[in-house]
Scaffold this motif. Structure first.
Motif, PDB file in Angstrom:
ATOM      1  N   LEU A  40      -7.931  -1.810  -1.165  1.00 25.54           N
ATOM      2  CA  LEU A  40      -7.484  -0.766  -0.239  1.00 25.54           C
ATOM      3  C   LEU A  40      -8.612  -0.414   0.723  1.00 25.54           C
ATOM      4  CD1 LEU A  40      -5.510   1.534  -2.712  1.00 25.54           C
ATOM      5  CD2 LEU A  40      -4.542   0.277  -0.780  1.00 25.54           C
ATOM      6  N   ILE A  41      -9.809  -0.307   0.185  1.00 23.83           N
ATOM      7  CA  ILE A  41     -10.959   0.026   1.030  1.00 23.83           C
ATOM      8  C   ILE A  41     -11.182  -1.091   2.046  1.00 23.83           C
ATOM      9  CG2 ILE A  41     -13.445   0.424   1.058  1.00 23.83           C
ATOM     10  CD1 ILE A  41     -13.144   1.703  -1.716  1.00 23.83           C
ATOM     11  N   GLY A  42     -11.031  -2.312   1.562  1.00 19.43           N
ATOM     12  CA  GLY A  42     -11.236  -3.448   2.449  1.00 19.43           C
ATOM     13  C   GLY A  42     -10.315  -3.424   3.656  1.00 19.43           C
ATOM     14  N   HIS A  43      -9.101  -2.985   3.439  1.00 23.79           N
ATOM     15  CA  HIS A  43      -8.127  -2.993   4.524  1.00 23.79           C
ATOM     16  C   HIS A  43      -8.285  -1.835   5.492  1.00 23.79           C
ATOM     17  CE1 HIS A  43      -5.973  -6.492   3.236  1.00 23.79           C
ATOM     18  NE2 HIS A  43      -5.792  -5.996   2.019  1.00 23.79           N
TER      19      HIS A  43
ATOM     20  N   SER B 291      -4.515  -4.020  11.058  1.00 26.33           N
ATOM     21  CA  SER B 291      -3.602  -3.346  11.972  1.00 26.33           C
ATOM     22  C   SER B 291      -3.587  -1.870  11.626  1.00 26.33           C
ATOM     23  CB  SER B 291      -2.196  -3.932  11.851  1.00 26.33           C
ATOM     24  OG  SER B 291      -1.556  -3.431  10.707  1.00 26.33           O
ATOM     25  N   LEU B 292      -3.342  -1.057  12.624  1.00 28.67           N
ATOM     26  CA  LEU B 292      -3.416   0.392  12.413  1.00 28.67           C
ATOM     27  C   LEU B 292      -2.490   0.921  11.317  1.00 28.67           C
ATOM     28  CD1 LEU B 292      -4.034   2.044  15.891  1.00 28.67           C
ATOM     29  CD2 LEU B 292      -5.533   1.912  13.921  1.00 28.67           C
ATOM     30  N   PRO B 293      -1.225   0.517  11.327  1.00 34.43           N
ATOM     31  CA  PRO B 293      -0.356   1.039  10.264  1.00 34.43           C
ATOM     32  C   PRO B 293      -0.852   0.684   8.867  1.00 34.43           C
ATOM     33  CG  PRO B 293       0.952  -0.015  11.959  1.00 34.43           C
ATOM     34  CD  PRO B 293      -0.468  -0.343  12.260  1.00 34.43           C
ATOM     35  N   VAL B 294      -1.369  -0.537   8.732  1.00 33.51           N
ATOM     36  CA  VAL B 294      -1.873  -0.948   7.418  1.00 33.51           C
ATOM     37  C   VAL B 294      -3.062  -0.089   7.029  1.00 33.51           C
ATOM     38  CG1 VAL B 294      -3.029  -2.802   6.164  1.00 33.51           C
ATOM     39  CG2 VAL B 294      -1.031  -3.312   7.545  1.00 33.51           C
ATOM     40  N   ALA B 295      -3.994   0.050   7.968  1.00 35.85           N
ATOM     41  CA  ALA B 295      -5.173   0.864   7.681  1.00 35.85           C
ATOM     42  C   ALA B 295      -4.767   2.286   7.320  1.00 35.85           C
ATOM     43  CB  ALA B 295      -6.111   0.856   8.889  1.00 35.85           C
ATOM     44  N   GLU B 296      -3.811   2.808   8.050  1.00 35.53           N
ATOM     45  CA  GLU B 296      -3.398   4.178   7.796  1.00 35.53           C
ATOM     46  C   GLU B 296      -2.763   4.322   6.417  1.00 35.53           C
ATOM     47  OE1 GLU B 296      -0.892   5.957  10.724  1.00 35.53           O
ATOM     48  OE2 GLU B 296      -0.591   7.766   9.511  1.00 35.53           O
ATOM     49  N   GLN B 297      -1.891   3.382   6.085  1.00 34.34           N
ATOM     50  CA  GLN B 297      -1.241   3.495   4.787  1.00 34.34           C
ATOM     51  C   GLN B 297      -2.243   3.360   3.657  1.00 34.34           C
ATOM     52  OE1 GLN B 297       2.330   4.197   4.579  1.00 34.34           O
ATOM     53  NE2 GLN B 297       1.274   4.938   2.758  1.00 34.34           N
ATOM     54  N   CYS B 298      -3.226   2.500   3.841  1.00 33.70           N
ATOM     55  CA  CYS B 298      -4.271   2.369   2.823  1.00 33.70           C
ATOM     56  C   CYS B 298      -5.103   3.634   2.739  1.00 33.70           C
ATOM     57  CB  CYS B 298      -5.166   1.161   3.132  1.00 33.70           C
ATOM     58  SG  CYS B 298      -4.340  -0.425   2.897  1.00 33.70           S
TER      59      CYS B 298
ATOM     60  N   SER C   2       0.825  -1.208   0.000  1.00 33.89           N
ATOM     61  CA  SER C   2       0.000   0.000   0.000  1.00 33.89           C
ATOM     62  C   SER C   2       0.859   1.259   0.000  1.00 33.89           C
ATOM     63  CB  SER C   2      -0.974  -0.001   1.183  1.00 33.89           C
ATOM     64  OG  SER C   2      -0.297  -0.279   2.388  1.00 33.89           O
ATOM     65  N   TRP C   3       2.039   1.159   0.558  1.00 36.52           N
ATOM     66  CA  TRP C   3       2.964   2.285   0.518  1.00 36.52           C
ATOM     67  C   TRP C   3       3.373   2.556  -0.933  1.00 36.52           C
ATOM     68  CZ3 TRP C   3       7.434   2.724   4.630  1.00 36.52           C
ATOM     69  CH2 TRP C   3       8.143   3.918   4.424  1.00 36.52           C
TER      70      TRP C   3
END
Lengths: 602, 254
Positions: free
Chosen positions: A232-235, A241-248, A208-209
């Motif tokens: 991306l929306i799904g994540h 996890s927060l970092p994943v959600a944030e990066q998405c 996602s980054w």
């Protein structure tokens, strides 16, 4: 390869300013912060503890963190020369560059995890050779990734993550990311694959980054993310996890910031709700990134997203909470959400008007000194005052404390150095001055007036136009149905005595139709309303007649007749001294117009 | 446009100042500079923007939004900023006679005036019978022998009002007006009243005639005021000689 090189290679002299812009960088912890947490190029941040992810690969992540980043030997010698060249080039700021800069998309150069030691350390500009090296490296990285994905054996995950990481690094370097190269190498389908549900967190994060930075570029590059959007929306879900959600969220924010079409796609794919939920917690960088992405998502011009957003459970409360208590960075992004809510959606405006938000916004306006925060807070206030008469009639009642406070806070903005603040504060004030007689009294007796008069003679045109509205509104009583509104003589005398007439004559002379109209309207007030028939003399004293003369040859019918009416009514035949009559006008106009109609103009 | 000041339908039709709430849509140009500031401020550290660059970018925005067109009939010139408009206006649309301070909207009309009113050589040629009075309409090219015949030509060929007068009373500058005002207040009022009596008829004609004028640019909504209380008459010297001479003395004081 040659062909590719010449195609892709960015020659310094040929490169667009946008590319140049991407080269510029400073190392910082978070691209959202405007506080300079500037890391000098060669110092790496040392880690107290390595990152711990919930999925497998945590151990490797920690190891990874301790190895120094490989550095290209060429880069270290560029140093000051590059910086100098960068400055020279930067002097010519061209439209593409400005456009690139003011895009509402943000490159992610440092990961969402603040503790990530994997900080790109080079701040130098690459020279031409390096750029094509970078592109070659990118091609290679994509190939490696393809291979890693194909590989099914032991350590497959690690291979994938390493390959992704390499690609991500190439796309996050301070020099402009080789997005085009990556896309040409068909990185997109692979990245989409890496986003599949159930994948390990680091994989999701790195993928996602990569997508974030691909989306931060040119329009066609952003649009390339279309296949990835549902994932991306799904994540964004609460199980991520927060970092994943944030990066998405960051990637989605870039996509939303590109254009209306993409916003509509995202909205129909259901991006609004999960993103909105991400702003409910009290703090964290995730909240801030999500708030920024949300502001891009609802910016319309279709008001539906804004209306839907305010309806989501918990959103209104979160907005109020953050505006009241959050740090300035988060408050800034939330304030921009409010800006769009109030500018787009009548429903949202009325909901907000009936909440505590005005109080909270006024407090922020009064207490903060950060332009970043003041701008959206001020605009939100302006939108609220203009958008729902409930505000002026019920909240900002003349006599209540909040009204005094808001005027004070607006006065503070009028006195600021910042042009946008002066302009938008004047606008907001003009709307308050359009309220009841008591509102006008309040403003007239506040510190606003001397400031406004000064601004009216010294500020840039767009500020002066807004100030004109304040002054005029102060001088005219609220209309009572039909018939012309009455002049508030006391205010008119005070303001004209303070020297505002010159400013209005200036507006009459300007090429701006709206401003000229305002000027003529105010002159009418002076001519009609100044006691003892002083009006005409005053207007003439400021060369008002000369100014009105211009309209004899003006294309705009309305302005022409307005000027004629004023002159005819107040200056013709009264005194020889005035020296101007409509006869002159007739002759000028006929000679001029007739000469114009008889043959071709240039 | 954001402006919503109402047009109140009085007899005059003048749209008086009426305080109203002004609201802007989200993507209105009014908000553009604030939006740019948002991005400038958010990215200034990440992109190492210097104050200079930020200044440039803001100015570029200014330049784009400040482009104006000259609205003087027939001009259409495109100008980079409002300041430039002032310069343009003074350069192109104010031609004033240095001798008598009359102002004309084009340099051609000014030069015609100068020849006809201040050039003795011109008068000499007229006396000898040359056709010196040019048609005022640019491109027509016709020349007539007398002021009056030119007048007639304008009326016949170009539909000017029959009482149109090219050579009109001096337009003193403001300074001159003030000088005259303070020194000759009493004289003037006398003059004005006589002028008014005599020229009422002429003025009437001019007004009616002009209001009937229509060109593609001249709007029918123009009204040139009431019929009776206008101040001046505009009689060329040649014609003046036939009338009372009280005017000339004070008028040549230009």
């Amino acid at each position: 390869m040659e062909h590719t090189r010449s195609q892709l290679s960015r020659n310094l002299s040929k490169e667009t300013e946008m590319d140049l812009l991407k080269r510029k960088s400073a190392i910082k912890i978070s691209p959202f912060s405007n506080t300079s947490q500037f890391l000098p190029a060669r110092i790496k941040k040392s880690l107290p503890t390595p990152i711990v992810y919930t999925s497998t690969g945590a151990a490797t992540m920690a190891d990874e963190a301790l190895t120094p980043q490989k550095r290209d030997p060429i880069k270290s010698s560029v140093g000051n020369v590059a910086a100098q060249r960068r400055r020279q080039q930067a002097v010519t700021v061209r439209k593409e560059r400005r456009d690139a800069l003011v895009r509402t998309k943000r490159l992610c150069r440092v990961g969402v995890n603040v503790d990530d030691a994997d900080v790109p350390v080079d701040g130098e500009m690459m020279i031409d050779e390096e750029q094509s090296i970078l592109e070659a490296q990118t091609l290679k990285a994509v190939e490696e990734l393809k291979l890693a994905l194909a590989y099914q054996g032991k350590g497959a995950t690690q291979k994938r993550v390493s390959a992704l990481r390499e690609l991500r690094r190439l796309l996050s370097k301070s020099e402009f990311p080789p997005v085009e190269a990556a896309l040409e190498a068909e990185a997109m389908p692979i990245l989409v694959q890496c986003l599949s549900f159930g994948s390990p967190d680091e994989q999701l994060l790195e993928a996602s980054w990569c997508l974030t930075n691909i989306a931060a570029g040119k329009p066609e590059e952003t649009k390339a993310l279309l296949p990835a959007l549902p994932l991306l929306i799904g994540h964004l879900g609460e199980k991520s996890s927060l970092p994943v959600a944030e990066q998405c969220a960051w990637a989605l924010g870039n996509v939303a910031g590109e254009e209306e079409e993409l916003r509509n796609v995202l909205l129909s794919q259901g991006a609004l709700l999960p993103l909105a939920r991400m702003i409910l917690p009290n703090k964290g960088s995730t909240v801030r990134t999500a708030a920024w992405a949300l502001s891009n998502l609802i910016k319309g011009p279709d008001p539906k997203a804004a209306t839907d957003l305010i309806r989501i459970d918990g959103v209104l409360d979160a907005i109020l909470r953050h505006l009241k208590r959050a740090d300035e960075e988060l408050a800034t992004e939330v304030a921009w959400i409010v800006v769009y809510l109030t500018a787009l959606s009548n429903y949202a405006t009325s909901v907000l008007a009936r909440s505590d938000i005005l109080q909270i916004l006024v407090e922020r306006l009064a207490s903060s000194s950060s332009y970043q925060l003041l701008i959206p807070v001020l605009r939100s206030l302006g939108n609220l005052v203009a958008g729902d008469s409930y505000v002026i009639n019920n909240v900002l009642v003349a006599g209540s404390e909040i009204t005094v406070n808001i005027i004070q806070a607006l006065v503070k903005c009028l006195g600021s150095e910042h042009r946008v603040l002066k302009k938008e504060a004047s606008w907001a004030l003009s709307n308050i001055a359009a309220g009841s007689f008591e509102h006008k009294l309040l403003i007239q007796s506040s510190e606003a007036v001397p400031l406004l008069l000064r601004l009216f003679s010294t500020a840039p045109f767009d500020v002066r136009k807004e100030v004109a509205y304040v002054i005029g509104n102060l001088c005219v009583a609220p209309s009572e149905g039909s018939g012309k509104p009455n002049v508030i003589v006391e205010h008119l005398v005070a303001l004209v005595g303070g020297g505002c007439l010159a400013g209005f004559v200036d507006l009459v002379r300007s090429a701006d139709i709206e401003a000229a109209r305002l000027g003529l309207q105010f002159m009418e007030l002076v001519l009609r309303g100044m006691p003892n028939g002083e009006g005409p003399k005053l207007v003439e004293g400021e060369d008002g007649i000369d100014a009105m003369e211009r309209f004899q040859f003006h294309e705009n019918d309305e302005l022409r007749s307005m000027a004629n009416e004023l002159v005819d009514k107040y200056f013709v035949g009264l005194k020889f001294e005035t020296g101007w009559t409509s006869i002159n006008a007739a002759i000028y106009l006929s000679a001029y117009c007739i000469s114009m109609t008889c043959f071709d103009r240039e | 446009m954001a402006m919503e000041v109402d047009k109140i339908q009085t007899g005059m039709g003048f749209p008086h100042w009426n305080p109203v709430l002004r609201r802007f849509v989200a993507d209105a140009p009014f908000f553009a500079s604030g939006n740019i500031e948002r991005e400038l401020l958010a990215k200034q550290v990440a992109l190492d923007l210097t104050e200079d660059e930020k200044h440039h970018i803001r100015n570029m925005e200014d330049e784009e939004s400040s482009e104006v067109f000259c609205s003087i009939v027939g001009c259409g010139a495109r100008l980079k900023s409002l300041d430039n408009f002032e310069d343009h206006y003074h350069a192109r649309h104010t031609a004033s006679c240095s001798v008598c301070s009359r102002v004309y909207p084009t340099s051609r009309l000014l030069s015609l005036h100068i020849s006809e009113a201040h050039d003795s050589f011109f008068q000499a040629k007229v006396a000898r019978g040359f056709a010196m009075y040019e048609c005022l309409v640019e491109g027509c090219g016709v020349k007539l022998k007398t002021y009056k015949s030119r007048q007639q030509h304008l009326v016949d060929k170009h539909k000017f009002p029959s009482s149109f007068e090219f050579f009109k009373k001096a337009q003193p500058s403001k300074k001159q007006r003030q000088k005259v005002q303070y020194k000759q207040a009493s004289h003037k009022t006398e003059e004005v009243s006589t002028a008014m009596q005599v020229e009422e008829e002429t003025l009437d004609n001019i007004i009616t005639a002009v209001s009937k004028l229509s060109t593609s640019d001249s709007p029918s909504s123009i009204s040139f005021g009431r019929r009776h209380t206008h101040g001046f008459s505009f009689i060329p010297r040649a014609v003046q000689r036939e009338r009372r001479s009280e005017f000339s003395a004070s008028q040549t004081k230009g």
